[in-house]
Design a protein around this motif. Structure first.
Motif, PDB file in Angstrom:
ATOM      1  N   ALA A 131      72.897  30.909  58.183  1.00  0.00           N
ATOM      2  CA  ALA A 131      73.828  29.787  58.347  1.00  0.00           C
ATOM      3  C   ALA A 131      73.393  28.532  57.594  1.00  0.00           C
ATOM      4  CB  ALA A 131      74.032  29.471  59.825  1.00  0.00           C
ATOM      5  N   GLY A 132      72.713  28.707  56.472  1.00  0.00           N
ATOM      6  CA  GLY A 132      72.381  27.580  55.621  1.00  0.00           C
ATOM      7  C   GLY A 132      70.991  27.006  55.784  1.00  0.00           C
ATOM      8  N   LYS A 133      70.166  27.628  56.609  1.00  0.00           N
ATOM      9  CA  LYS A 133      68.799  27.112  56.781  1.00  0.00           C
ATOM     10  C   LYS A 133      67.954  27.375  55.537  1.00  0.00           C
ATOM     11  CE  LYS A 133      68.826  27.715  61.815  1.00  0.00           C
ATOM     12  NZ  LYS A 133      68.229  28.453  62.975  1.00  0.00           N
ATOM     13  N   THR A 134      68.117  28.552  54.958  1.00  0.00           N
ATOM     14  CA  THR A 134      67.422  28.907  53.728  1.00  0.00           C
ATOM     15  C   THR A 134      68.411  29.569  52.776  1.00  0.00           C
ATOM     16  OG1 THR A 134      66.755  31.078  54.580  1.00  0.00           O
ATOM     17  CG2 THR A 134      65.224  29.241  54.919  1.00  0.00           C
ATOM     18  N   TRP A 135      68.048  29.527  51.477  1.00  0.00           N
ATOM     19  CA  TRP A 135      68.947  30.049  50.459  1.00  0.00           C
ATOM     20  C   TRP A 135      68.177  30.872  49.433  1.00  0.00           C
ATOM     21  CZ3 TRP A 135      74.223  29.125  50.749  1.00  0.00           C
ATOM     22  CH2 TRP A 135      74.624  28.138  51.659  1.00  0.00           C
ATOM     23  N   LYS A 136      68.889  31.818  48.808  1.00  0.00           N
ATOM     24  CA  LYS A 136      68.312  32.640  47.761  1.00  0.00           C
ATOM     25  C   LYS A 136      69.305  32.736  46.603  1.00  0.00           C
ATOM     26  CE  LYS A 136      66.640  37.351  46.811  1.00  0.00           C
ATOM     27  NZ  LYS A 136      66.462  38.720  47.356  1.00  0.00           N
ATOM     28  N   HIS A 137      68.786  32.593  45.384  1.00  0.00           N
ATOM     29  CA  HIS A 137      69.652  32.743  44.212  1.00  0.00           C
ATOM     30  C   HIS A 137      69.993  34.208  44.023  1.00  0.00           C
ATOM     31  CE1 HIS A 137      70.757  32.710  39.870  1.00  0.00           C
ATOM     32  NE2 HIS A 137      71.315  31.565  40.228  1.00  0.00           N
ATOM     33  N   MET A 138      71.297  34.488  43.805  1.00  0.00           N
ATOM     34  CA  MET A 138      71.771  35.865  43.769  1.00  0.00           C
ATOM     35  C   MET A 138      72.393  36.247  42.429  1.00  0.00           C
ATOM     36  SD  MET A 138      70.761  36.660  46.736  1.00  0.00           S
ATOM     37  CE  MET A 138      71.298  38.360  46.680  1.00  0.00           C
ATOM     38  N   GLY A 139      71.982  35.602  41.365  1.00  0.00           N
ATOM     39  CA  GLY A 139      72.412  36.063  40.056  1.00  0.00           C
ATOM     40  C   GLY A 139      73.579  35.324  39.452  1.00  0.00           C
ATOM     41  N   LEU A 140      74.145  35.930  38.399  1.00  0.00           N
ATOM     42  CA  LEU A 140      75.199  35.359  37.559  1.00  0.00           C
ATOM     43  C   LEU A 140      74.795  33.981  37.024  1.00  0.00           C
ATOM     44  CD1 LEU A 140      78.417  36.322  39.585  1.00  0.00           C
ATOM     45  CD2 LEU A 140      77.237  37.629  37.805  1.00  0.00           C
ATOM     46  N   PRO A 141      73.585  33.862  36.460  1.00  0.00           N
ATOM     47  CA  PRO A 141      73.080  32.553  36.040  1.00  0.00           C
ATOM     48  C   PRO A 141      73.856  31.925  34.894  1.00  0.00           C
ATOM     49  CG  PRO A 141      71.647  34.298  35.227  1.00  0.00           C
ATOM     50  CD  PRO A 141      72.626  34.946  36.168  1.00  0.00           C
ATOM     51  N   ASN A 142      74.570  32.744  34.112  1.00  0.00           N
ATOM     52  CA  ASN A 142      75.309  32.218  32.961  1.00  0.00           C
ATOM     53  C   ASN A 142      76.803  32.074  33.234  1.00  0.00           C
ATOM     54  OD1 ASN A 142      72.930  32.194  31.323  1.00  0.00           O
ATOM     55  ND2 ASN A 142      73.160  34.402  31.034  1.00  0.00           N
ATOM     56  N   SER A 143      77.178  32.119  34.495  1.00  0.00           N
ATOM     57  CA  SER A 143      78.595  32.026  34.850  1.00  0.00           C
ATOM     58  C   SER A 143      79.172  30.641  34.596  1.00  0.00           C
ATOM     59  CB  SER A 143      78.787  32.408  36.315  1.00  0.00           C
ATOM     60  OG  SER A 143      77.964  31.603  37.143  1.00  0.00           O
ATOM     61  N   ARG A 144      78.349  29.634  34.690  1.00  0.00           N
ATOM     62  CA  ARG A 144      78.702  28.234  34.430  1.00  0.00           C
ATOM     63  C   ARG A 144      79.668  27.638  35.465  1.00  0.00           C
ATOM     64  NH1 ARG A 144      77.011  26.676  29.267  1.00  0.00           N
ATOM     65  NH2 ARG A 144      77.331  24.561  30.094  1.00  0.00           N
ATOM     66  N   HIS A 145      80.816  28.292  35.707  1.00  0.00           N
ATOM     67  CA  HIS A 145      81.808  27.765  36.664  1.00  0.00           C
ATOM     68  C   HIS A 145      82.371  28.917  37.490  1.00  0.00           C
ATOM     69  CE1 HIS A 145      81.975  23.742  34.781  1.00  0.00           C
ATOM     70  NE2 HIS A 145      81.729  24.419  33.680  1.00  0.00           N
ATOM     71  N   ILE A 146      82.213  28.817  38.824  1.00  0.00           N
ATOM     72  CA  ILE A 146      82.721  29.843  39.746  1.00  0.00           C
ATOM     73  C   ILE A 146      83.691  29.173  40.722  1.00  0.00           C
ATOM     74  CG2 ILE A 146      82.118  31.563  41.492  1.00  0.00           C
ATOM     75  CD1 ILE A 146      79.373  31.793  40.240  1.00  0.00           C
ATOM     76  N   PRO A 147      85.001  29.252  40.473  1.00  0.00           N
ATOM     77  CA  PRO A 147      85.968  28.568  41.336  1.00  0.00           C
ATOM     78  C   PRO A 147      86.318  29.303  42.622  1.00  0.00           C
ATOM     79  CG  PRO A 147      86.994  29.261  39.274  1.00  0.00           C
ATOM     80  CD  PRO A 147      85.605  29.808  39.282  1.00  0.00           C
ATOM     81  N   ARG A 148      86.005  30.606  42.714  1.00  0.00           N
ATOM     82  CA  ARG A 148      86.341  31.348  43.931  1.00  0.00           C
ATOM     83  C   ARG A 148      85.266  32.396  44.243  1.00  0.00           C
ATOM     84  NH1 ARG A 148      89.775  28.353  46.787  1.00  0.00           N
ATOM     85  NH2 ARG A 148      91.951  28.467  46.158  1.00  0.00           N
ATOM     86  N   ILE A 149      84.932  32.511  45.532  1.00  0.00           N
ATOM     87  CA  ILE A 149      84.152  33.630  46.050  1.00  0.00           C
ATOM     88  C   ILE A 149      84.897  34.174  47.262  1.00  0.00           C
ATOM     89  CG2 ILE A 149      82.055  34.268  47.307  1.00  0.00           C
ATOM     90  CD1 ILE A 149      80.449  32.619  45.461  1.00  0.00           C
ATOM     91  N   ARG A 150      85.087  35.493  47.309  1.00  0.00           N
ATOM     92  CA  ARG A 150      85.776  36.127  48.428  1.00  0.00           C
ATOM     93  C   ARG A 150      84.885  37.225  49.008  1.00  0.00           C
ATOM     94  NH1 ARG A 150      89.459  32.297  49.606  1.00  0.00           N
ATOM     95  NH2 ARG A 150      90.959  31.973  47.899  1.00  0.00           N
ATOM     96  N   ILE A 151      84.822  37.295  50.342  1.00  0.00           N
ATOM     97  CA  ILE A 151      83.987  38.267  51.043  1.00  0.00           C
ATOM     98  C   ILE A 151      84.878  39.240  51.798  1.00  0.00           C
ATOM     99  CG2 ILE A 151      82.069  38.528  52.660  1.00  0.00           C
ATOM    100  CD1 ILE A 151      81.514  35.528  52.318  1.00  0.00           C
TER     101      ILE A 151
END
Length: 525
Positions: A131-151
């Motif tokens: 719930a936001g206490k810690t975070w991990k980078h999960m890739g797509l480093p060259n995406s530059r702009h990500i306007p949507r994420i859907r789960i």
């Protein structure tokens, strides 16, 4: 002779100091500055947010992605906000999504979709499982702009990222990416072309195998914006994003070049799909057969003005006839999208909206003033004067004692704020607006700290005398070119033109630099 000796002595002293400084550089370490700490002096006035979300069944819990400020969380319905990404990542947030199946899982996509000339890019996807206490980078480093994420609604490991890519050049990084292992690995499942990235993405709330996406051919340069071209399209998948079909040519949709477009589907009736498209025959299109056929139901300019900055629409979670379209104001339809009433949240320029699945009167809206929460369908909203997320274009100080700090806030006023006060804290009583507008360079009169000069876009330039409480325009050319192209301006000023006082003549030496020609306009004071 004495003057010559003194001059030589000063030169020798300066040279010796410079050499010693260079020699001593290696002696300085972080320990020398360990006692220095950052102070937040305000103002607590929200800046742009292009990504907001709530959590189903948790009425007071919301998240906001800030411009340059990372992720913020409220557990009291917007009465107070706290940053939960500091120490892990920051930057401009383009998307934030919370798993419906496991609310501890949060995905964030960096790099917002508001493609301003000064928009900042991001470094990919971040994930939290607590719930936001810690975070991990999960890739797509060259995406530059990500306007949507859907789960996926019932599997937090299945997640989709809509990637716009690099705004300034062609890129193969664009498209829809899918992960089935919680973001550990990603597969590109949709790619329009190297110039058209994903701008909108939605999962059918009634059938997680069905997804819609829109792609946008957009190019930014330091001096221009091109919207529309090959690859701008509407796409549909019926196999959980594995394959996609371009349905832009389906019956009823506009022909010719498309620009930006936004799409939504009704949680009440999956056959109802709406599309807002930039086109010569643009407007709101509706399908009542899940995208097979369409018809134009509204083409009002208020819904599609300045399309590249907005173009998003949202379906009510309980009523198949209610739809929202975001723009400078936000607009609500109760007849399936045919007509709209216009409403105002506390701040304008709206970019994202989340509607609670269990109670559509509970919403959070993201705009150029941050995020605001409502529990009565927009009749009342929480404040944005409690979010230290303002985007300031530049900062300067005066010679007053104690000194004051001057800054220009994006889509708000300039401010003059005390760097410390006699009270227990710095409050709204300790700051005020000053000269110029949101994009201002600010110059303080070297002879009088209460006289301030500030600019803004279009060559806007004002002089404020704080002691007398007066303000007057001193534009280089007495005109307001808002809405005109560069060819309609007498002098072609940039968004933020420099303003400086001459070091040689403070009385008559205020200089404003126009754009494109390096012209210096000297203003007699």
């Amino acid at each position: 002779m004495k003057k010559l000796i003194l001059f030589v002595a000063v030169l020798l002293l300066a040279s010796s100091h410079k050499v010693n400084a260079q020699k001593n550089t290696s002696k300085f370490s972080e320990e020398n500055y360990s006692a220095i700490k950052w102070r937040n002096i305000g103002p607590f006035r929200g800046g742009r947010s292009a990504a907001v979300t709530g959590v189903s069944g948790k009425p007071n819990l919301f998240y906001m992605g800030a411009t340059g400020g990372g992720i913020w969380k409220t557990t009291d319905a917007g009465n107070s906000w706290s940053n939960i990404s500091d120490g892990f990542f920051g930057g401009s947030v383009g998307a934030v999504a919370v798993s419906e199946w496991d609310n501890n899982v949060i995905y964030v996509g960096n790099g917002e979709k508001t493609v301003r000339g000064n928009v900042s890019s991001g470094d990919g996807v971040w994930k939290s499982v607590d719930a936001g206490k810690t975070w991990k980078h999960m890739g797509l480093p060259n995406s530059r702009h990500i306007p949507r994420i859907r789960i996926h609604p019932k599997n937090a490991d299945i997640v989709y990222a809509g990637v716009m890519g690099d705004l300034y050049k062609s890129s193969n990084e664009r498209g829809v990416y899918k992960s089935t292992d919680g973001g550990e690995t990603w597969r590109k499942v949709l790619f329009a072309n190297k110039d058209a990235g994903v701008i909108d993405l939605i999962i059918d709330p009634n059938n997680a195998r069905v997804l819609y996406a829109t792609t946008w051919n957009v190019r930014r340069t330091p001096y221009s914006l091109s919207s529309g071209g090959d690859g701008s399209a509407l796409w549909k998948s019926t196999d959980s994003g594995e394959t996609w079909k371009n349905i832009s040519e389906n019956k009823g949709l506009p022909k010719g070049i498309w620009g930006i477009s936004g799409v939504t589907v009704s949680p009440v009736n999956s056959d109802f799909v709406w599309l807002l498209v930039e086109n010569k025959k643009g407007g709101v299109y509706k399908s009542e057969d899940a995208g097979k056929t369409w018809r134009l139901i509204n083409n009002e300019r208020k819904l599609r003005q300045r399309a590249w900055y907005y173009t998003r629409l949202y379906a009510d979670t309980k009523d198949e006839n209610i739809i929202y379209v975001l723009n400078v104001n936000y607009h609500k339809s109760t007849d399936g999208g045919k007509s709209y009433k216009t409403y105002n949240a506390p701040h304008g320029d709206h970019h994202d909206l989340w509607i609670a699945p269990e109670n559509p009167k509970r919403m959070i809206i993201g705009d150029d003033g941050g995020a605001q929460v409502t529990f009565d369908g927009g009749e009342t909203w929480s404040t944005y004067h409690n979010q230290p997320t303002a985007q300031f274009y530049r900062v300067t100080t005066d010679n007053h004692f104690p000194y004051r700090i001057y800054a220009a806030q994006q889509d708000n006023s300039t401010v003059r704020i005390q760097h410390r006060t006699d009270g227990r804290s710095i409050t709204e009583d300790d700051w005020e607006s000053t000269a110029g507008g949101e994009s201002a360079h600010i110059a303080i009169d070297p002879e009088n700290d209460d006289i301030v000069y500030g600019g803004s876009y279009g060559g806007y330039l004002t002089r404020v005398n704080h002691e007398r409480g007066t303000s007057r325009a001193i534009n280089v050319w007495p005109d307001n070119p808002m809405g005109h192209g560069a060819e309609g301006m007498k002098y072609r000023f940039q968004w933020n033109f420099p303003i400086i006082f001459s070091k040689h003549n403070n009385i008559n030496g205020l200089i404003a630099l126009t754009s494109y020609s390096s012209t210096r306009c000297r203003i007699s004071l």
